[in-house]
Scaffold this motif. Sequence first.
Motif, PDB file in Angstrom:
ATOM      1  N   ARG A 370      47.906  50.025  44.628  1.00 16.15           N
ATOM      2  CA  ARG A 370      47.057  50.716  43.149  1.00 16.15           C
ATOM      3  C   ARG A 370      46.499  49.093  42.449  1.00 16.15           C
ATOM      4  N   ILE A 371      45.943  49.700  41.493  1.00 19.64           N
ATOM      5  CA  ILE A 371      45.733  48.694  40.931  1.00 19.64           C
ATOM      6  C   ILE A 371      45.964  49.215  40.003  1.00 19.64           C
ATOM      7  N   ALA A 372      46.466  47.534  38.668  1.00 17.87           N
ATOM      8  CA  ALA A 372      46.028  47.721  37.182  1.00 17.87           C
ATOM      9  C   ALA A 372      45.489  47.475  36.602  1.00 17.87           C
ATOM     10  N   SER A 373      44.937  46.388  36.669  1.00 15.44           N
ATOM     11  CA  SER A 373      43.798  46.054  35.490  1.00 15.44           C
ATOM     12  C   SER A 373      42.500  45.268  36.734  1.00 15.44           C
ATOM     13  N   VAL A 374      41.454  44.761  36.207  1.00 14.59           N
ATOM     14  CA  VAL A 374      40.571  43.638  36.777  1.00 14.59           C
ATOM     15  C   VAL A 374      40.021  43.786  35.824  1.00 14.59           C
ATOM     16  N   ARG A 375      39.840  42.125  35.271  1.00 13.93           N
ATOM     17  CA  ARG A 375      38.983  41.717  34.043  1.00 13.93           C
ATOM     18  C   ARG A 375      38.168  40.484  35.130  1.00 13.93           C
ATOM     19  N   VAL A 376      37.306  40.009  34.253  1.00 15.07           N
ATOM     20  CA  VAL A 376      36.258  38.799  34.806  1.00 15.07           C
ATOM     21  C   VAL A 376      36.313  37.971  33.763  1.00 15.07           C
ATOM     22  N   SER A 377      37.067  36.011  34.170  1.00 11.52           N
ATOM     23  CA  SER A 377      37.479  35.475  33.327  1.00 11.52           C
ATOM     24  C   SER A 377      36.002  34.993  31.967  1.00 11.52           C
ATOM     25  N   GLU A 378      36.590  34.704  31.475  1.00 17.15           N
ATOM     26  CA  GLU A 378      35.009  34.374  30.237  1.00 17.15           C
ATOM     27  C   GLU A 378      35.455  32.430  30.857  1.00 17.15           C
ATOM     28  N   GLU A 379      36.832  31.709  30.992  1.00 15.89           N
ATOM     29  CA  GLU A 379      36.912  30.521  31.464  1.00 15.89           C
ATOM     30  C   GLU A 379      35.742  30.031  32.733  1.00 15.89           C
ATOM     31  N   LEU A 380      34.860  29.779  32.532  1.00 11.60           N
ATOM     32  CA  LEU A 380      33.521  29.035  33.779  1.00 11.60           C
ATOM     33  C   LEU A 380      32.533  28.437  33.092  1.00 11.60           C
ATOM     34  N   PRO A 381      32.284  27.702  34.517  1.00  7.64           N
ATOM     35  CA  PRO A 381      31.621  26.280  33.408  1.00  7.64           C
ATOM     36  C   PRO A 381      30.353  26.731  33.513  1.00  7.64           C
ATOM     37  N   ARG A 427      35.523  25.896  42.627  1.00 10.49           N
ATOM     38  CA  ARG A 427      36.492  25.689  42.315  1.00 10.49           C
ATOM     39  C   ARG A 427      37.046  26.856  40.874  1.00 10.49           C
ATOM     40  N   ALA A 428      36.335  26.615  40.319  1.00  4.05           N
ATOM     41  CA  ALA A 428      36.801  27.941  39.178  1.00  4.05           C
ATOM     42  C   ALA A 428      36.516  29.272  39.850  1.00  4.05           C
ATOM     43  N   SER A 429      35.092  29.462  40.062  1.00  3.16           N
ATOM     44  CA  SER A 429      34.712  31.038  41.076  1.00  3.16           C
ATOM     45  C   SER A 429      35.764  31.696  41.428  1.00  3.16           C
ATOM     46  N   ALA A 430      36.741  30.873  42.366  1.00  2.00           N
ATOM     47  CA  ALA A 430      38.028  31.469  42.969  1.00  2.00           C
ATOM     48  C   ALA A 430      39.085  32.585  42.549  1.00  2.00           C
ATOM     49  N   HIS A 431      38.971  31.772  40.740  1.00  4.38           N
ATOM     50  CA  HIS A 431      39.358  32.962  40.648  1.00  4.38           C
ATOM     51  C   HIS A 431      39.262  33.834  39.347  1.00  4.38           C
ATOM     52  N   ALA A 432      37.445  34.195  39.053  1.00  4.27           N
ATOM     53  CA  ALA A 432      37.062  34.702  38.308  1.00  4.27           C
ATOM     54  C   ALA A 432      37.191  35.609  38.201  1.00  4.27           C
ATOM     55  N   ILE A 433      37.554  36.712  39.089  1.00  2.73           N
ATOM     56  CA  ILE A 433      37.756  37.733  38.697  1.00  2.73           C
ATOM     57  C   ILE A 433      39.250  38.234  39.205  1.00  2.73           C
ATOM     58  N   ASP A 434      40.408  38.482  37.585  1.00  7.89           N
ATOM     59  CA  ASP A 434      41.825  38.493  37.984  1.00  7.89           C
ATOM     60  C   ASP A 434      41.722  39.850  38.181  1.00  7.89           C
ATOM     61  N   SER A 439      51.991  47.552  41.890  1.00 13.09           N
ATOM     62  CA  SER A 439      53.279  46.829  42.681  1.00 13.09           C
ATOM     63  C   SER A 439      53.813  45.347  42.643  1.00 13.09           C
ATOM     64  N   GLN A 440      52.591  45.041  41.666  1.00 16.88           N
ATOM     65  CA  GLN A 440      52.525  43.732  41.665  1.00 16.88           C
ATOM     66  C   GLN A 440      52.974  43.076  40.381  1.00 16.88           C
ATOM     67  N   GLU A 441      53.604  41.554  39.994  1.00 17.00           N
ATOM     68  CA  GLU A 441      54.126  41.587  38.753  1.00 17.00           C
ATOM     69  C   GLU A 441      52.405  40.752  38.482  1.00 17.00           C
ATOM     70  N   ARG A 442      51.765  39.638  39.781  1.00 13.17           N
ATOM     71  CA  ARG A 442      50.377  39.747  39.346  1.00 13.17           C
ATOM     72  C   ARG A 442      50.034  39.555  41.116  1.00 13.17           C
ATOM     73  N   GLY A 443      48.581  39.878  40.430  1.00 11.82           N
ATOM     74  CA  GLY A 443      47.973  39.540  41.436  1.00 11.82           C
ATOM     75  C   GLY A 443      46.988  38.750  41.659  1.00 11.82           C
ATOM     76  N   GLY A 444      46.149  38.753  43.051  1.00  5.38           N
ATOM     77  CA  GLY A 444      45.288  37.854  42.915  1.00  5.38           C
ATOM     78  C   GLY A 444      43.719  38.169  44.258  1.00  5.38           C
ATOM     79  N   PRO A 445      42.527  38.119  43.178  1.00  8.23           N
ATOM     80  CA  PRO A 445      41.697  38.499  44.772  1.00  8.23           C
ATOM     81  C   PRO A 445      41.710  36.984  45.914  1.00  8.23           C
ATOM     82  N   ARG A 446      41.091  37.800  47.199  1.00  7.19           N
ATOM     83  CA  ARG A 446      40.933  37.900  48.437  1.00  7.19           C
ATOM     84  C   ARG A 446      39.937  36.943  47.733  1.00  7.19           C
TER      85      ARG A 446
END
Length: 446
Positions: A370-381, A427-434, A439-446
């Motif tokens: 179950r998703i708690a939050s989704v956001r696009v990173s502002e720290e991209l080149p 490289r940077a875009s791999a984590h562009a969507i947080d 159920s997790q303290e912190r998730g990440g995109p696959r």
Amino acid sequence: MHKQHTGGGILLLSHVGFSFVEDLAEALRARGLKTFVLSSRPEPAHPGRLDDLRHLADHLTAAPEHVLTHRDVESCLAELRERGESVLACVTVWEGYRHLMAFANETLGVSDLGEKQILGLRDKLALRNRLFDAGLTRVRAAELTPASLADRQRAEGRYFVKPVSGIASYGAFPLTPRTTWVDIERITAESRDDTVYASAFGDDGLTFLVEDYLPGREFSFEVVVTDGTAHVVALHEKCEVTETAGTVLENACTSPPVGVGEAERAAGIGWVRGLLAELDLNWGCFHIEARYEDSRWDLIEVNPRVGGSLISHSTRELTGGASLLDLWIDSLLGPEGFTERLAALSYTADGATPTQNATFFRVFFAEKGRIASVRVSEELPLAPVVTHLLLKAGDTVEATAREVFLGQLLWSYPRGEAERILPELARASAHAIDIQYESQERGGPR
């Protein structure tokens, strides 16, 4: 500039209320065309989707079931005629309805592939072996059965399993010593309850083939064919592909490709044209997936439609304004000067790119939970030119044998700067969507 039409429209076939309807409607409005939508019944998770379509379309016909039929198409066309509407053509991006699009276009007298041709393309087992006999692929395929599964595992080679008629990498995966027939039965049973994808597997449901594994870099040719002439409008390289136990995730693409040069691209264009000629594919839009290894191109599959994800948007950035959906619509309408315009936007036979533009896009997939939050990173080149977030906080993702899209981002930049921009962006875009899961303290995109 798009030629402005008056008094006519195009019928869009929508699967469970979606299938790029917003993008198609925008393209029709730009041409002064009406939008007629025939949609199958949306899933319970989208109770307001038909109301959205009513506001979007000039006329909406809602079918009673989750899957459209020939009768639905016939009834819709008859209803539009009775209303005095002029239907110029039919379009769908949902591969499970591509044969219905062909049926509608034949009824309307529009140049398109025949319905039998479409169904033949969707039989990946027969298609693979036909192309092998023609010398256009090095790989043969066989029906997957308990016996053929055991034979391949004893042979200890590299093999790949996929549906005979499938879509979106559902149930496509490399065969391993741990694969069992129970795994196949599990995916088959799961597919029967999948409202969205069940219709894409043919009348007999999900069946599988097994074929030799194709090594090499993976690419897709975006092709528009008019009156027997094939134009390669874009060529995407799949920068990252993740193969899991139940599916294949296509994570990132760039165009023009960086892994092959002009000579290799020219060979690929020639190979694509030979393949289309062998299959007598004289009209349509195609997303042809291929691998390149040892100076040779080989086929993954031929899809008689636009590519999914951001392929059409990427093509729009590459051409400077014409998306694949735009070009497909125009190929059906045949406006004056279209063939010349299409040729000017396409690769030349010697592999030269038509413009100085380049793109990179990344697709993100969700994990179970179950998703708690989704956001696009502002720290991209570089800021993305297209941002699609497809899930939101509160959505629950179930485990499945198909990818579950979380979101997708597209970047555009001058081709001459690709060597500098692309490595950092990839490289940077791999984590562009947080994404974080409850159920997790912190998730990440696959």
